[in-house]
Design a protein around this motif. Structure first.
Motif, PDB file in Angstrom:
ATOM      1  N   SER A 265      26.488  49.972  36.705  1.00 14.51           N
ATOM      2  CA  SER A 265      27.086  49.573  37.987  1.00 14.51           C
ATOM      3  C   SER A 265      26.003  49.235  39.010  1.00 14.51           C
ATOM      4  O   SER A 265      26.109  48.248  39.742  1.00 14.51           O
ATOM      5  CB  SER A 265      27.984  50.684  38.520  1.00 14.51           C
ATOM      6  N   PRO A 301      34.068  49.277  30.248  1.00 19.59           N
ATOM      7  CA  PRO A 301      35.126  49.390  31.269  1.00 19.59           C
ATOM      8  C   PRO A 301      34.532  49.751  32.626  1.00 19.59           C
ATOM      9  O   PRO A 301      33.551  50.506  32.706  1.00 19.59           O
ATOM     10  CB  PRO A 301      36.018  50.521  30.751  1.00 19.59           C
ATOM     11  N   GLU A 302      35.160  49.206  33.662  1.00 21.84           N
ATOM     12  CA  GLU A 302      34.703  49.381  35.047  1.00 21.84           C
ATOM     13  C   GLU A 302      34.358  50.850  35.364  1.00 21.84           C
ATOM     14  O   GLU A 302      33.289  51.149  35.895  1.00 21.84           O
ATOM     15  CB  GLU A 302      35.829  48.892  35.970  1.00 21.84           C
ATOM     16  N   GLN A 303      35.279  51.773  34.997  1.00 19.58           N
ATOM     17  CA  GLN A 303      35.098  53.172  35.408  1.00 19.58           C
ATOM     18  C   GLN A 303      33.970  53.872  34.652  1.00 19.58           C
ATOM     19  O   GLN A 303      33.501  54.915  35.058  1.00 19.58           O
ATOM     20  CB  GLN A 303      36.417  53.957  35.276  1.00 19.58           C
ATOM     21  N   ARG A 305      31.038  52.348  34.025  1.00 22.27           N
ATOM     22  CA  ARG A 305      29.769  51.702  34.354  1.00 22.27           C
ATOM     23  C   ARG A 305      28.785  52.576  35.131  1.00 22.27           C
ATOM     24  O   ARG A 305      27.576  52.442  34.944  1.00 22.27           O
ATOM     25  CB  ARG A 305      30.032  50.374  35.090  1.00 22.27           C
TER      26      ARG A 305
END
Ligand SMILES: [Zn+2]
Length: 369
Positions: A265, A301-303, A305
Motif C-alpha cells: 500500500s 486484495p486491497e485490505q 496490501r
C-alpha cells in the motif's frame, strides 16, 4: 517456406553448411513414384512394372537433388557475399536456405535470390544439349528426367511472387527503384498471393472442365503453401515497417525506486505521489535488484496490501532484463526474444534507473496501425 527444425532429419554438412530433409519428402517421393509409373511406361514400354516404378522413384530423388543444387547456389553465393548461412532444408515442395540476416542492400538480395534459379536453368540447358547426344532408352530417359527436374525447379522458383526466389528478386527491384524496402515487400507479397490464385486455377486452364483429382489436389497444396508464404511475408513486412516506432526511451514507463520490505500500500502511494506507474526494487545502496510485476500487485486484495511487502510481488533482476536507453527497433525485439519477461529495467548511460519497459506496451506499439 521455413519450417521448424523439430521434425527434420540431418543429412550432414556440405561446405560447412548443415543440410536437413523434412520427412514429408518421403510422402512426395511416394506420390511421384505412383504418379510417374505410367509416364515411364509410355516412354519405355519395354520395361517391367518394377523397373518403371524404380525409374519413377529415381526421378523423385533426382528432383530433390536438383532442388539441393539450387539451394546450394543460394547458400554459396550468400557465403561469398559475407552473409552467414544457418542451413539448407529440403522439404515438401522444394528447399529453403536459411541466411543469418537479410541481405542489407537490394543488390545483394537480388544476386543471392537469382543464384539458385540461374543454376537450375543452366543445368536444365546443359541437359537439353546432352539429350541430343546420348542414346535413347534408359540413359536418354535419365538425362531427360534430370533436364525436366532442373527446368521445373528453375522456372517455378523464378515466378515473381514471395515466398519464391522470383518474389525476392521483384522485392529487391522495387526496393532499388523506389528506395523503399517496405514497398518492395508489399508488392512482392501481394504478387505471391495472386500467383497462389493462378496456381489453383491452373488444372482447369490446362485440362479444361475435367482435370484429374490428383492434379487438383497437387495444385491446391502448392497454392496453399504459396498463399501462406506470401501472407507471412506481408505480415513480417508490415511489422518491420513499424520497427522504427520501437524506441525504448519513449516506450519506457517512468519508475519509482522502493525498498523490498515496504508494504504494498505504501509503495503504491509513493508511486502515485511520484506520478509513475512502475516500481523498481532497490537495495540499501540504491542499486536496482528487482522489478515489481504489475499483475502480481493487482492480484493482492486491497485490505491485504498494508501487510504484504512489495518485494513479494517482484521478479529479481536477471541478466538480459536490463536494457540500455538507446536500444531500438530490431535490437530491442532481439533482446526481448533472448530474455522473455513481462517487464524490463531501463537504465541510462550511467547505469541509473530510467524506467521500466513493459512487454505489452511494445506489443501495442507493434500492433497499432
Ligand atoms: Zn531458390
Amino acid at each position: 517456406m521455413a519450417t521448424g527444425r523439430g521434425r527434420q532429419l540431418s543429412l550432414g554438412r556440405i561446405a560447412g553448411i548443415p543440410v536437413y530433409i523434412s520427412p514429408t519428402w518421403f510422402l512426395v517421393a511416394a506420390l511421384i513414384t505412383a504418379w510417374g509409373h505410367d509416364t515411364v511406361l509410355r516412354q519405355l514400354p519395354e520395361l517391367s512394372d518394377v523397373e518403371a516404378y524404380g525409374l519413377a522413384f529415381l526421378f523423385a530423388v533426382l528432383l530433390y537433388a536438383s532442388v539441393f543444387v539450387h539451394e546450394l547456389g543460394h547458400a554459396l553465393t550468400a557465403l561469398r557475399l559475407g552473409l552467414p548461412v544457418r542451413g539448407v532444408t529440403l522439404h515438401f515442395l522444394g528447399g529453403h536456405t536459411e541466411i543469418e540476416r537479410d541481405a542489407p542492400t537490394p543488390g545483394r538480395d537480388l544476386v543471392v535470390s537469382a543464384a539458385g534459379p540461374a543454376l537450375s536453368l543452366a543445368l536444365g540447358g546443359l541437359g537439353l544439349l546432352a539429350y541430343q547426344v546420348v542414346d535413347d532408352g534408359v540413359p536418354g530417359f535419365l538425362v531427360w528426367m534430370l533436364t525436366v527436374a532442373n527446368l521445373l525447379v528453375g522456372v517455378f522458383n523464378v515466378l515473381p511472387g514471395l515466398p519464391l526466389d522470383g518474389g525476392h528478386m521483384l522485392r529487391a527491384a522495387v526496393w532499388r527503384i523506389t528506395g523503399d524496402e517496405h514497398r518492395g515487400t508489399v508488392v512482392a507479397a501481394r504478387s505471391g498471393q495472386v500467383l497462389a490464385g493462378l496456381v489453383l486455377l491452373m488444372p482447369f486452364a490446362l485440362d479444361g472442365a475435367r482435370p484429374d483429382l490428383l492434379t487438383i489436389v497437387w495444385a491446391g497444396l502448392v497454392a496453399a503453401l504459396l498463399w501462406s508464404g506470401a501472407s507471412q511475408a506481408l505480415a513480417v513486412g508490415r511489422m518491420r515497417a513499424r520497427l522504427p516506432r520501437l524506441d525504448t526511451r519513449t516506450l519506457a514507463r517512468r519508475a519509482a525506486p522502493v525498498a523490498a520490505d515496504l508494504p504494498v500500500s505504501e509503495a503504491l502511494r509513493q508511486a502515485r505521489e511520484a506520478n509513475v506507474t512502475s516500481l523498481v526494487i532497490v537495495d540499501s545502496a540504491g542499486r536496482p535488484t528487482g522489478l515489481v510485476k504489475e499483475a502480481a500487485v493487482a492480484a493482492i486484495p486491497e485490505q491485504r496490501r498494508p501487510w504484504v511487502a512489495i518485494g513479494q510481488s517482484a521478479r529479481s533482476l536477471q541478466q538480459g532484463m536490463v536494457l540500455a536507453l538507446d536500444v531500438t527497433g530490431e535490437a530491442l525485439l532481439k533482446a526481448m526474444r533472448d530474455t522473455p519477461a513481462s517487464e524490463y529495467l531501463v537504465v541510462d548511460a550511467q547505469g541509473r534507473v530510467y524506467g521500466v519497459l513493459v512487454s505489452s506496451d511494445v506489443d501495442h506499439a507493434l500492433a497499432a496501425r
